[in-house]
Design a protein around this motif. Sequence first.
Motif, PDB file in Angstrom:
ATOM      1  N   ILE A  49       4.920   1.257  -4.575  1.00  0.00           N
ATOM      2  CA  ILE A  49       4.944   0.243  -3.528  1.00  0.00           C
ATOM      3  C   ILE A  49       3.531   0.193  -2.887  1.00  0.00           C
ATOM      4  N   ASP A  51       2.896  -2.995  -1.061  1.00  0.00           N
ATOM      5  CA  ASP A  51       3.219  -3.769  -0.017  1.00  0.00           C
ATOM      6  C   ASP A  51       2.949  -3.036   1.607  1.00  0.00           C
ATOM      7  N   SER A  53       3.547  -4.016   4.542  1.00  0.00           N
ATOM      8  CA  SER A  53       4.436  -4.216   5.469  1.00  0.00           C
ATOM      9  C   SER A  53       5.616  -3.033   5.250  1.00  0.00           C
ATOM     10  N   VAL A  54       6.076  -2.914   3.911  1.00  0.00           N
ATOM     11  CA  VAL A  54       6.929  -1.750   3.569  1.00  0.00           C
ATOM     12  C   VAL A  54       6.366  -0.380   4.096  1.00  0.00           C
ATOM     13  N   GLU A  81       7.116  -9.308  10.927  1.00  0.00           N
ATOM     14  CA  GLU A  81       7.602  -8.903   9.589  1.00  0.00           C
ATOM     15  C   GLU A  81       8.128  -7.562   9.729  1.00  0.00           C
ATOM     16  N   ILE A  85      12.069  -5.620   9.299  1.00  0.00           N
ATOM     17  CA  ILE A  85      12.219  -4.551   8.305  1.00  0.00           C
ATOM     18  C   ILE A  85      12.911  -3.305   9.007  1.00  0.00           C
ATOM     19  N   SER A 112      17.691  -6.978   3.099  1.00  0.00           N
ATOM     20  CA  SER A 112      16.587  -7.536   2.314  1.00  0.00           C
ATOM     21  C   SER A 112      15.936  -6.634   1.359  1.00  0.00           C
ATOM     22  N   LYS A 114      12.959  -5.592   0.940  1.00  0.00           N
ATOM     23  CA  LYS A 114      12.071  -4.698   1.667  1.00  0.00           C
ATOM     24  C   LYS A 114      12.755  -3.575   2.510  1.00  0.00           C
ATOM     25  N   LEU A 117      14.307  -0.971  -0.065  1.00  0.00           N
ATOM     26  CA  LEU A 117      13.188   0.019  -0.353  1.00  0.00           C
ATOM     27  C   LEU A 117      13.000   1.102   0.612  1.00  0.00           C
ATOM     28  N   THR A 160      17.134  -2.135  -7.026  1.00  0.00           N
ATOM     29  CA  THR A 160      16.109  -2.087  -6.214  1.00  0.00           C
ATOM     30  C   THR A 160      14.662  -1.709  -6.609  1.00  0.00           C
ATOM     31  N   ASN A 161      14.787  -0.265  -7.066  1.00  0.00           N
ATOM     32  CA  ASN A 161      13.456   0.348  -7.576  1.00  0.00           C
ATOM     33  C   ASN A 161      13.852   1.402  -8.552  1.00  0.00           C
TER      34      ASN A 161
END
Length: 178
Positions: A49, A51, A53-54, A81, A85, A112, A114, A117, A160-161
Amino acid sequence: EALHPTAKLMQGLQFAASKHRTQRRKDNETPYINHPINVATILAVEGGITDESVLIAALLHDTVEDTDTTFEEIKQHFGVEICEIVREVTDDKSLEKQERKRLQIEHAAMSSFKAKLVKLADKLDNLRDLRRKPPIGWSLERQEQYYVWAKKVVDNMRGTNPVLERELDVIFKEKKLL
Ligand code: NDP
Ligand code: ZN
């Protein structure tokens, strides 16, 4: 002037370290901050990952649940954001423990992408911790109940992953739950 991604990540680390500074994990020896660092590392290194924000939400994921941090504070420092999360992965501590556990299973499915994850990486690190350094005073039966419950949460977030789910399945197979 907006901060670059690495600077923002370091601010997340700094904020979480400060908020969790007096806490230890339930083995009573590991500094609490090791867990949020592990969760963000699992996402970046194992989950691939990028991202931010994650990754920052992963660093902050237990600050509201386990310290005096408010969502307002997260929003002011890190934006809406990341705040949302963290909200999705935060248990309502005013509820009974059994109700909170039940709601985690239910909410996992409607989260969601994110938030899923972060939740998957959180479960993976908690299960690895349980295996390596179980909470002080937990009987084998209680440990077993935790694996069973965690699998119900994870089963509601499949698709998801693949890497994170495969790593979780390694643990569930070891425990003969799969
Ligand atoms: P808790 O929620 O009380 O504790 C587990 C949580 O503690 C983890 O999700 C993690 O959350 C955090 N944690 C901190 N240190 C560790 C560590 N070293 N290893 C793993 N987790 C750590 O546990 P539960 O209420 O989920 O209890 C497990 C099961 O046992 C439940 O199914 C419940 O029904 C049952 N139970 C049994 C009791 C008994 O005495 N037999 C009493 C109560 C429950 P975080 O990511 O937020 O840090
Ligand atoms: Zn956690």
